[in-house]
Design an enzyme around this catalytic site. Sequence first.
Site, PDB file in Angstrom:
ATOM      1  CG  ASN A   7      -1.659   1.272   1.433  1.00 53.66           C
ATOM      2  OD1 ASN A   7      -1.773   2.069   0.495  1.00 53.66           O
ATOM      3  ND2 ASN A   7      -2.195   1.494   2.627  1.00 53.66           N
ATOM      4  CD1 TRP A   8       3.346   1.079  -3.050  1.00 53.22           C
ATOM      5  CD2 TRP A   8       3.227   2.326  -4.907  1.00 53.22           C
ATOM      6  NE1 TRP A   8       3.947   0.377  -4.060  1.00 53.22           N
ATOM      7  CE2 TRP A   8       3.891   1.116  -5.221  1.00 53.22           C
ATOM      8  CE3 TRP A   8       3.030   3.260  -5.925  1.00 53.22           C
ATOM      9  CZ2 TRP A   8       4.370   0.830  -6.500  1.00 53.22           C
ATOM     10  CZ3 TRP A   8       3.499   2.973  -7.204  1.00 53.22           C
ATOM     11  CH2 TRP A   8       4.167   1.772  -7.481  1.00 53.22           C
ATOM     12  CE  LYS A   9       0.408   3.658   4.895  1.00 50.23           C
ATOM     13  NZ  LYS A   9       0.240   3.880   6.304  1.00 50.23           N
ATOM     14  CG  HIS A  46      -5.805   1.917   5.305  1.00 50.45           C
ATOM     15  ND1 HIS A  46      -5.340   2.882   6.168  1.00 50.45           N
ATOM     16  CD2 HIS A  46      -4.763   1.076   5.075  1.00 50.45           C
ATOM     17  CE1 HIS A  46      -4.060   2.646   6.420  1.00 50.45           C
ATOM     18  NE2 HIS A  46      -3.689   1.546   5.775  1.00 50.45           N
ATOM     19  N   GLY A  55       2.870  -1.092   4.257  1.00 55.06           N
ATOM     20  CA  GLY A  55       2.884   0.340   3.968  1.00 55.06           C
ATOM     21  C   GLY A  55       4.303   0.806   3.674  1.00 55.06           C
ATOM     22  N   GLY A  56       4.929   1.422   4.675  1.00 58.01           N
ATOM     23  CA  GLY A  56       6.251   2.035   4.502  1.00 58.01           C
ATOM     24  C   GLY A  56       7.260   1.149   3.780  1.00 58.01           C
ATOM     25  CB  SER A  88       5.445  -1.621  11.882  1.00 53.68           C
ATOM     26  OG  SER A  88       4.973  -0.297  12.067  1.00 53.68           O
ATOM     27  N   GLY A 142       2.562   2.315  10.667  1.00 55.18           N
ATOM     28  CA  GLY A 142       3.506   3.409  10.489  1.00 55.18           C
ATOM     29  C   GLY A 142       4.193   3.853  11.769  1.00 55.18           C
ATOM     30  CD  GLU A 148      -2.929   5.695   6.760  1.00 55.29           C
ATOM     31  OE1 GLU A 148      -2.970   5.768   5.519  1.00 55.29           O
ATOM     32  OE2 GLU A 148      -1.950   5.224   7.382  1.00 55.29           O
ATOM     33  CD  GLU A 175      -3.441  -2.444   7.374  1.00 55.84           C
ATOM     34  OE1 GLU A 175      -2.339  -2.706   6.910  1.00 55.84           O
ATOM     35  OE2 GLU A 175      -4.054  -1.408   7.114  1.00 55.84           O
TER      36      GLU A 175
HETATM   37  C1  PEP Z   1      -0.631   0.288   5.977  1.00 58.30           C
HETATM   38  O1  PEP Z   1      -0.664   1.456   5.666  1.00 58.30           O
HETATM   39  O2  PEP Z   1      -1.548  -0.448   5.590  1.00 58.30           O
HETATM   40  C2  PEP Z   1       0.482  -0.213   6.785  1.00 58.30           C
HETATM   41  C3  PEP Z   1       0.416  -1.423   7.265  1.00 58.30           C
HETATM   42  O3  PEP Z   1       1.537   0.642   6.972  1.00 58.30           O
HETATM   43  P1  PEP Z   1       2.967   0.280   7.638  1.00 58.30           P
HETATM   44  O4  PEP Z   1       3.448  -1.014   7.040  1.00 58.30           O
HETATM   45  O5  PEP Z   1       3.854   1.432   7.274  1.00 58.30           O
HETATM   46  O6  PEP Z   1       2.760   0.163   9.105  1.00 58.30           O
END
Ligand code: PEP
Length: 249
Positions: A9-11, A94, A232-233, A211, A172, A96, A166
């Site tokens: 997930n590049w956001k 999600h 994500g990251g 993470s 993040g 966010e 999640e």
């Molecule tokens: C996400 O945004 O779905 C996520 C899991 O981010 P991260 O891996 O950066 O925690």
Amino acid sequence: MRKKLVAGNWKMNGSLAKNQVLLDSVKQGLASAPCDVAVFPPFPYLLPAFESLRGTRVAIGAQTLSEYPEGAYTGEVSAGMLKELGCVYVLVGHSERRSLFGESDSTVAAKFVAALSAGLLPVLCFGETLAERNAGVALDVVKRQVLAVLERCGGVWPEQALLAYEPVWAIGTGLTATPLQAQEVHAFARSLLVSGVAERDAGVRILYGGSVKPQNAAELFAQPDIDGGLIGGASLQAEDFLGICRAAV
Ligand code: PEP
């Protein structure tokens, strides 16, 4: 046996040039990935991502969608449009989207159904905040979020639709649920799906996100109800993303 999926997930990150470099590196390392692989770029980068990934086995998904099929909804993108482009997956709910854009359980359920009716595979994201975990209500929150969608689907989890646990406190933040914490929630979420066709529910893929890194992926993915990751990251760095994919056996 469920084949694992690792999805990036590049956001709201990237640029045409950066994405090209990232996807070129992912393509080069793909042969070592034993799992299914997907990326979820921002809307404007979907088409270039399709061009870049043509002929590879990387699937593409979108990060959100409209609950409406078409019409006067300025700024929205429909499920049909995403399907027409060739998207396979779409994220719904999600954290966010829930916390920053006010998406309720009911909106999330409407988006989930909209995705299905266009032939997309929705990935229902769910998870508790730190305050909810500390208050001992994590499983209640998970139940509420999952059942809101299940009920909208008439009590039967749609074949091939996915879930992603999640925990909000792990997204993040560098904090990760322990493998046992995550497994507990995954097993619980799976138990909610039981619709009388146990074999089918056992086939539903439930991803973990929060993470995930190459260093912690193998231990998480070794849990019996964790079927891959939503990343994500770490999905913005090809080496990290590929390292996580390699752990998804
Ligand atoms: C996400 O945004 O779905 C996520 C899991 O981010 P991260 O891996 O950066 O925690």
